[in-house]
Design an enzyme around this catalytic site. Structure first.
Site, PDB file in Angstrom:
ATOM      1  N   ALA A 260      55.831  81.105   5.288  1.00 48.36           N
ATOM      2  CA  ALA A 260      54.847  80.441   6.646  1.00 48.36           C
ATOM      3  C   ALA A 260      54.334  79.306   6.203  1.00 48.36           C
ATOM      4  CB  ALA A 260      53.367  81.428   6.729  1.00 48.36           C
TER       5      ALA A 260
ATOM      6  N   SER B 202      54.669  79.438   0.916  1.00 43.71           N
ATOM      7  CA  SER B 202      53.950  79.096   1.964  1.00 43.71           C
ATOM      8  C   SER B 202      53.553  77.704   2.047  1.00 43.71           C
ATOM      9  CB  SER B 202      52.900  80.101   2.221  1.00 43.71           C
ATOM     10  OG  SER B 202      53.470  81.427   2.452  1.00 43.71           O
TER      11      SER B 202
ATOM     12  N   GLY C 200      75.849  59.048  58.858  1.00 43.06           N
ATOM     13  CA  GLY C 200      76.103  60.298  59.268  1.00 43.06           C
ATOM     14  C   GLY C 200      77.431  61.220  58.452  1.00 43.06           C
ATOM     15  N   THR C 201      77.296  62.582  58.598  1.00 40.70           N
ATOM     16  CA  THR C 201      78.441  63.422  57.854  1.00 40.70           C
ATOM     17  C   THR C 201      79.804  62.966  58.263  1.00 40.70           C
ATOM     18  OG1 THR C 201      77.772  64.985  59.390  1.00 40.70           O
ATOM     19  CG2 THR C 201      76.628  65.134  57.393  1.00 40.70           C
TER      20      THR C 201
ATOM     21  N   ALA D  86      53.560  77.948  -3.555  1.00 38.87           N
ATOM     22  CA  ALA D  86      52.873  77.560  -2.172  1.00 38.87           C
ATOM     23  C   ALA D  86      52.099  76.337  -2.384  1.00 38.87           C
ATOM     24  CB  ALA D  86      51.924  78.828  -1.893  1.00 38.87           C
TER      25      ALA D  86
ATOM     26  N   GLN E  80      80.206  55.110  50.756  1.00 37.42           N
ATOM     27  CA  GLN E  80      79.892  54.976  52.209  1.00 37.42           C
ATOM     28  C   GLN E  80      78.792  53.955  52.392  1.00 37.42           C
ATOM     29  OE1 GLN E  80      77.918  58.526  53.825  1.00 37.42           O
ATOM     30  NE2 GLN E  80      78.153  57.890  56.214  1.00 37.42           N
TER      31      GLN E  80
ATOM     32  N   ARG F  69      63.886  63.313  52.339  1.00 36.89           N
ATOM     33  CA  ARG F  69      63.011  64.734  52.364  1.00 36.89           C
ATOM     34  C   ARG F  69      62.655  65.024  50.868  1.00 36.89           C
ATOM     35  NH1 ARG F  69      66.373  67.979  56.729  1.00 36.89           N
ATOM     36  NH2 ARG F  69      67.913  66.498  56.051  1.00 36.89           N
TER      37      ARG F  69
END
Ligand code: UD1
Ligand code: CA
Length: 459
Positions: free
Chosen positions: A366, A391, A79-80, A409, A74, A18
């Site tokens: 920056a 910067s 199945g469980t 800069a 398994q 699912r």
């Protein structure tokens, strides 16, 4: 009550069709960790002596993930009940209590495990203890049919249930505590005559009753805890429930969440005290935050450590290996990866700092970028204490800027810079007096002429 002599069998062999996924269901993540990882963490906290994870062929990814926990295959999954039988050899010498858990139930708590084992070992020595819950919408969960004396008579799967049985609100969470000495006798008597043609674990209840052995239920108050994830919608619901838990815990532990519903934690996020978190902050795995840290709105943080009194964001991104020292400021649109910033360093705007060390009190201007990758190799950048990176500096790694140095800069710094020096690589500025005025006049004349000749042609 002692916790010892408990084995856990975690069922993870189901195909999870699912989910419509190529990834085994139990490896889908909730709060940054595969569902089965949550269960193993809880089991470790609970103190189970041994854990056996049941997988099916082709699920080596699950075995790899759960290692060093033991796995058994398994083949094929029928199945469980059949799944628990796959653990028979692994539990051959074991006669304590067996907790059967479903790998798709990631919210189960240690307290509930303990409550189940306590009841299993308590009054009347029941063979099977089943965890029940009463969700708002029982949907397709199995139903618990209880008898007049409160004991559990049988569990009926939704598909096999009568109209009347479907009216029952008490559901099977899938989690059981079973007397290990009787478990395999019970499973040997389970058949597959049902709607799915599977060997249901749930049938051991009827088998036990037929042998005169008691079965009881423990009901959890919190239906979310036993939410079984079968689909992507279920996964999203489990995520929501888990996040709710984490947000509550964070606030209980002394963090301020301005808008809790928009903060996304990871299962392992750790926060100090007096941490303030703005809206829309996302924590990936591996984050630890110190005391009195402020994380402003819209930050994305993963694999990072942030020390006391730092300020992060808004709009900052801390990637794995970001090691943010005390009092450091990381501002908007700054990305940090695999880099240490020492006490009081600042990178407040628009930067990439990768594979770097930034000394105490250094200021990253920056637009500064550490150019750490040449297309083949990653290299390191080192910025000394108190350095001032102008910067828009590009730091071409490997490169070192000495303590107290300044970069101009806009510079491209490709060679090491000595401490306290200025390094600047931009071309010297020239100035041509009146140039702009002459330029505009020339261009305007050209444009006027062109328009004139176009009009003549048209006219
Ligand atoms: C199961 C229960 C149902 C309960 C619900 C709670 C049974 C028969 N039904 O239904 O009563 O209300 O859980 O969530 O037990 N698995 C295996 N091998 C298999 C089949 C399943 O290991 O052959 C594993 C799955 O990987 C999963 C778990 O067992 O982790 C549960 O299987 P699933 O198919 O999801 O059971 P449900 O239909 O949800
Ligand atoms: Ca399920």
């Amino acid at each position: 009550m002692t916790k010892s002599n408990i084995a856990a069998v975690v069922l993870a062999a189901g195909l999870g069709t699912r989910m419509k996924s190529s990834l085994p269901k139990v490896l889908h993540s909730v709060a940054g960790q595969p569902m089965i990882g949550h269960l193993l963490d809880r089991l470790a906290g609970f103190g189970a002596d041994r854990t056996v994870v049941v997988t099916s062929p082709g699920m080596s990814a699950v075995a790899d993930f759960v290692a060093p926990a033991e796995t058994t295959i398994q083949d094929p999954p029928l199945g469980t009940g059949h799944a628990v039988l796959a653990a028979r050899d692994a539990l051959a010498d074991f006669d304590g209590d067996v907790l059967v858990l479903f790998g798709d139930t990631p919210l189960l708590t240690e307290g509930t495990m303990q409550a189940m084992v306590d009841v299993r070992r308590g009054k009347n020595n029941p063979a099977v203890v089943v965890l029940g819950f009463s969700p708002d919408d029982p949907g397709e969960y199995g139903r618990l049919v209880t008898g007049a004396n409160g004991g559990l008579e049988k569990i009926v799967e939704y598909r096999d249930a009568s109209e009347e049985e479907r009216e029952i609100g008490l559901c099977n969470a899938g989690i059981m505590a079973i007397d290990g000495a009787r478990l395999f006798d019970l499973l040997d008597d389970v058949g597959n005559d049902n709607a799915k043609g599977e060997y249901y674990l749930t049938d051991i209840v009827e088998v036990a009753r037929s042998k005169g052995w008691g079965c009881v239920t423990v009901e959890t108050e919190d239906p979310d805890e036993v939410m079984g994830v079968n689909s992507r919608t279920g996964l999203a619901e489990a995520e929501a429930a888990f996040q709710y838990r984490l947000r509550l815990q964070a606030m209980e532990d002394g963090a301020t969440l301005q808008d809790p519903d928009t903060v996304w934690f990871s299962y392992d996020t750790t926060l100090g005290t007096d941490v303030r978190i703005g809206p829309n902050v996302v924590f990936g795995p591996g984050v630890s935050i110190g005391d009195n840290v402020e994380i402003r709105a819209f930050c994305h943080i993963e694999g990072a450590e942030v020390d006391n009194n730092a300020i992060i964001g808004p709009f900052a991104r801390l990637r794995p290996g970001a090691d943010i020292g005390p009092g450091v400021h990381i501002g908007n649109f700054v990305e940090v990866k695999e880099a240490r910033l020492d006490e009081g360093a600042k990178a407040n705007h628009l930067s990439y700092i990768g594979d770097s060390w930034v000394g105490a009190g250094a200021n990253i201007g920056a637009g500064t970028i550490t150019c750490n990758y040449d297309g083949f190799f990653k290299s390191r950048t080192e910025i000394g204490a108190g350095a001032f990176i102008g910067s828009n500096t590009a730091l071409v790694a490997p490169v070192k800027v000495g303590a107290g140095a300044v970069t101009g800069a806009g510079s491209v710094i490709a060679k090491d810079v000595e401490g306290d020096a200025l390094a600047i690589t931009r071309a010297p500025q020239e100035e041509l007096t009146g140039w702009a005025l002459k330029y505009r006049l020339r261009k305007q004349t050209e444009k006027d002429k062109a328009e004139e000749s176009a009009e003549k042609k048209a006219g």
